[in-house]
Scaffold this active site. Structure first.
Site, short mmCIF file in Angstrom:
data_model
loop_
_atom_site.label_atom_id
_atom_site.label_comp_id
_atom_site.label_asym_id
_atom_site.label_seq_id
_atom_site.Cartn_x
_atom_site.Cartn_y
_atom_site.Cartn_z
N TYR A 161 0.68 -1.13 -0.10
CA TYR A 161 0.14 0.01 -0.07
C TYR A 161 0.77 1.31 -0.10
O TYR A 161 0.66 2.14 -0.90
CB TYR A 161 -1.10 -0.06 1.26
CG TYR A 161 -2.04 0.96 1.27
CD1 TYR A 161 -3.20 1.13 0.43
CD2 TYR A 161 -1.79 1.91 2.14
CE1 TYR A 161 -3.95 2.18 0.35
CE2 TYR A 161 -2.73 3.05 2.11
CZ TYR A 161 -3.79 3.25 1.13
OH TYR A 161 -4.85 4.11 1.25
N ALA A 195 -13.37 8.87 8.13
CA ALA A 195 -14.34 7.81 8.59
C ALA A 195 -15.32 7.33 7.63
O ALA A 195 -16.10 7.68 6.86
CB ALA A 195 -15.63 8.67 9.49
#
Length: 281
Positions: A161, A195
């Site tokens: 990543y 979020a």
């Protein structure tokens, strides 16, 4: 707040069915753009389209297409569809991406490592490749690549990543230089902890979550809309003199250190995490 400074803009948002991609698409439609969202899961795309259309402008402003960004033919088709829907292509938000294969490097699974690289780096490159000829025809095309603070801040055990996100940034910088003479701008956005549905997998009472809060000067997590606001600015003419940049939207997290995910690797011993090979059963 609404406006029409993107009126007449045709924009493609990859990975637009959920999270940051959906928030970007919502913001762009809200400001007058004709947006095509794409992804691999039709149900999510359809739900996103219906929600955005109900709030802003109806289906004349938002459409969806199925697309795996690692498949060149599918990318070519979705870029053409976005261009037709938008009466031209003025912007691309290459948001599709993700991680996986959490383990120390000496225990990485090669197939999973390559999957993450392909999804992020190859997917972004294919979007650049097939959008540039159409962006060149606009009065000032803008391409936004979705990076991460993991591109430049250590994220232990994250495997491919961090490398993948750094690769996206390298593509954006080089493309900005290559296509500046064609008046196409390329920038990358670096979200911190946002979020989204994916981040819901981190329990709020966990050490991992607390490590984000402790290392964020603003002392909270961000919302998808926070990233979307920056993306909208970079797509719009208001950022016409900004190109080749990698911009953080992370509450100041990048001023400190990366998150601590070791709690998620409870199946590894300390020796294994730091170089010992696992013992055969």
């Amino acid at each position: 707040m609404t406006g029409n400074d993107l009126e007449g803009f045709g924009i493609l948002v990859t990975g637009g069915g959920t999270g940051i991609g959906k928030a970007c698409a919502t913001s762009l439609v809200r400001y007058g753009a004709s947006v095509t969202i794409c992804g691999r899961t039709e149900k999510r795309l359809q739900e996103a389209q219906e929600e955005i259309a109900q709030s802003y402008g109806g289906t004349k402003s938002i459409q969806y297409r199925i697309c795996d960004v690692t498949d060149e033919d599918q990318v070519k088709d979705v870029v053409e569809a976005a261009t037709e829907f938008g009466d031209g292509l003025d912007g691309v938000v290459a948001n599709a991406g993700g991680g996986g294969g959490m383990a120390p490097y000496h225990l990485q699974d090669l197939e999973e490592f390559m999957r993450v690289l392909h999804l992020n780096v190859l997917g972004t490159m294919l979007c650049v490749k097939h959008s540039v000829p159409f962006l060149r025809k606009s009065s000032g095309g803008s391409f936004v690549g979705m990076s991460s603070i993991a591109s430049h801040l250590t994220h232990l055990w994250f495997g491919a990543y961090p490398a993948a996100k750094a690769g996206i940034e390298a593509i954006m910088r080089n493309a900005a230089d290559e296509f500046g003479p064609a008046n196409i701008r390329f920038n990358a956005v670096r979200p911190g902890f946002i979020a989204t549905e994916i981040m819901e997998a981190i329990p709020r009472e966990s050490e991992v979550y607390q490590s984000y809060i402790d290392n964020t000067p603003l002392g909270d997590v961000g919302r998808p809309e926070d990233v979307a606001a920056l993306v909208k600015f970079l797509i719009s003419p208001n950022s016409q003199w900004i190109t080749g940049q990698c911009i953080n939207v992370d509450g100041g997290h990048s001023l400190r250190r990366g998150p601590q995910f070791t709690q998620f690797l409870a199946n590894f011993t300390d020796d294994q995490l730091h170089g010992d090979l696992p013992q055969d059963d």
